[in-house]
Design an enzyme around this catalytic site. Sequence first.
Site, PDB file in Angstrom:
ATOM      1  CD  GLU B  67      -1.974  -2.311   1.294  1.00 47.15           C
ATOM      2  OE1 GLU B  67      -0.864  -2.662   1.754  1.00 47.15           O
ATOM      3  OE2 GLU B  67      -2.898  -3.114   1.063  1.00 47.15           O
ATOM      4  CG  HIS B 136     -11.045  -7.050   6.827  1.00 45.28           C
ATOM      5  ND1 HIS B 136     -11.108  -8.357   6.430  1.00 45.28           N
ATOM      6  CD2 HIS B 136      -9.782  -6.656   6.601  1.00 45.28           C
ATOM      7  CE1 HIS B 136      -9.912  -8.748   5.993  1.00 45.28           C
ATOM      8  NE2 HIS B 136      -9.093  -7.731   6.096  1.00 45.28           N
TER       9      HIS B 136
END
Lengths: 350, 340
Positions: B67, B136
Site C-alpha cells: 500500500e 476489516h
Amino acid sequence: MNMPDKNFYSNRGEMALDRETLLQMQRRMLRIRHFDERASKMVKRGQIPGTVHTSIGQEAQVVGACMALGDGDYMSGNHRSHGHPIGKGSPLGPLMAELVGKGTGVCGGKGGSLHLADFAVGSLGESGIVGSSIPIATGAALSAKVLGNGRVSLAFFGDGAANQGCLYEAMNLAGSWDLPVIFLCENNQYALSTPAHTVTSGVIAERAAGFGIAGVRVEDGQDVLAVYDATRTAVERARRGEGPTLIEVVTYRFHEHSEGLRLGTDYRDAAEKEAWLERDPIVLFRQHLVADGVATDAELDALEAEVIAEVDEAVAFTDASPFPDPSVAFADLYTEPTPLRVAATLRGAS
Amino acid sequence: MAVMSYLGAIGAAQREAMEADERVVIIGEDVEANVYGTTGAGKSRKDKGDFLEMFGSNRIRNTPISEEVIVGAAAGAAMTGLRPIVDLSYSSFLYMAMDQFVNQVAKNRYMFGGQASMPVVFRSAMFYGLNTGAHHSDRPYPMFMNVPGLKIMVPASPSDAKGLLRTAVDLDDPVLTFEACPLWGLKEEVSEEEYRIPFGVGRVAREGSDVTIVAISSAVPESVAAAEALQAEGISAEVIDPRTLVPLDVDLILGSVARTGRLVVADPAHRTCGAAAEISAIVAEEAFDSLRAPIVRVATPDTQIPFSPALEKQLYPSRDGIAAAVRRVLGARPLIDAGV
C-alpha cells in the site's frame, strides 16, 4: 522483467564528455558549495529560520547524478537537498529566498529548506520524512512509462532511508513493471550520529539482486565522473525500457548533520574525518581538469568568482524580496480556494 | 436510465472516466480480474468483458500488496501527468500508507507553493456490519478529515456514487472515497448518461420541519427509515446527506437547523472526533441561537468491532437508535438508551 547478468561495481568509467559539460559540472558543484556555505553563515546569524542540512562534501555525488539526467527527467529529494535542484540547474535566487521564507521563494515561502521543489527543472520536491519521497519518484516513472514520453525518474535518499520499507516496496514494483527509475542512495555513512554499518545488514547496493534489478556501488563518491558514469549507465538502461537500477554512492558530509547542531559526543573518528576532508570533490575535480588540460587555474578561478557573484546576487535578491502576505498561508491547499472557517478566531475577534 | 447497484454505479463511473480521458489509469490489488465488479462492463468477467480487455494492461494494473508504494506512486504519477484511480479495497488498508497520505498526497501541493497538482482518487470500501471482525470493519474517514489537503466523499446511493466519482476524477485535488459495503446491494434507477455531482453540495434526502438529521453513509437510509416511522407519531424529520465531508455543505446544514431548531447527527464512525463531532461543533458555534434543544449524536461507541453478529449489529446507527435520538431532542423522555 529484465534480469541483469550480474550486479556491477564501478569506480570510474570513461565516458567522453565535452569541455562545456565538464566545466558545467565544476560550476554546479561550486554553486552548491558556496550556496550552502552562505546558508550556513546565515543560519548562525539568525537570518535563516528553522533547520538547514548542507550538502557540503557531497557535491560530486549530487552533480554527477543530476547531470546524467536530461532536462525533462524527474527527481525527488530528501532533507539534505539544496544541492539537488541546484545540480539540476535551478536558479539560486528563488532557492535562497525560500530558505529565508520570502514570498519570492521557489515555493512562495511555504516549503523552506526541507521542502524545496522546482518543477521547472523536474525537481518534484524534497521530503522531510526519511525515505518518503521514494514512492513519489517511482510514480513519476510510472507516468513516463504509461504516457510513453521517454522520461526517467531518480530518487535521492540516504543510508538511513535505505532501511525504510517503502524503498523495498518501490524496488519490487519498479522491477515488476520495468519502470524507468533510479534509486540513488547517498551513503554519507551516518544517519545523524548513527554509523550506517551498525544498523545496516550487508551492502546496500547488493540488495538490488534480491529484486532482480541492476545494482551498482560507486566506491568513490567524491569523484564526480564516477558518479556520472554509473548514473548515466542507469539512465540509459531505464530509457531503453530495461527497468530500474539501485545505485549506492559512498560519500561523506563535511558539516554536522544540521547547521547549528551541537552534540556532546564526537561520533565521527577524527582520523576518518581528516581523511575524507582531504578528498574534497571540488578540489579533486579541479586537479583533474587542470591535469587533463581542460582548463587553466586562471580559468577555474574566474569560474569560481562568477559563482560567488551568483550567490551574492541570490542573497541580494532575497534581501530585496518581501515576506509573503499572511493570507498566503490559506492559499494552495486545494486547486480552488476553499473557505476556511477560522479567520475570525485566529485574529482573536470572536 | 437503468437499474444499477451501488457497486455497478461505481463501475459505470470508472468505465466512463477511462473512456473519456487516456490519462486515467486504474491501479490496485486484483483490479485486472474484476474481483469486485467495478472494473468490468458487467458484474462478472464473462459479462461483456473486463477493463483489461477494454483498456489494455498499460492502463489497468494489478499491484503487489504494497500500500505504501501504491499510494505514493499514484501521487507521483498524478504530479507528472496521469489521473490515477487507486483501488485500495478495504478502508483499513489505508493505514499501511499513512505516511504517503499525510505527508505526500495531502501536503505536496501546499508545501511546494502550488507547483504540484494531485489529480488522484483513492477508493476504498468499509466492510462494516458484515462480520468481518476488527481488522476489516473500520470507518476511518474522520481521521482523514483531520488532514487538510484531502477531499472526502461518502456516497450513500448508487446515483451519488456515480456522479461523485466522475467529479472526483476530474478534480485536480486528491480525493478519498469511502464506500459503504452495507449499501453495495442497494439498487435504484441511475442515468446512463454522463453526469457529475459537485463536491460540497449536500442532498436533502427527505424534507421535514421539526428536526434535522444529518446522516452519513449507511446512516442515510437508516435515517430516512427512522423519519418515515416518526411520521406516524406526528414528527416531521428532515434528512440531510452531506455526500462529501471535505468540503462540507455547511450552508445546507445551518439553513436546515435554522428552520427546525434541532439537530441529530447519525454517523457510523466512532464517536470521539468523528464526523458527527465536527458537524455538531460547527452548528454549536454558528447556529447556537437557532437551537431549541441540545444536539444529539448517534455514532458508533468508542469500542473495537467484534466479530459475532450478536455483538456487532448493535453498534452502528440504526433506524431505532436514530428515532430515539429524535424523540429525545423533541423533549420526550428517552424510551431507551440506544447508545445515543
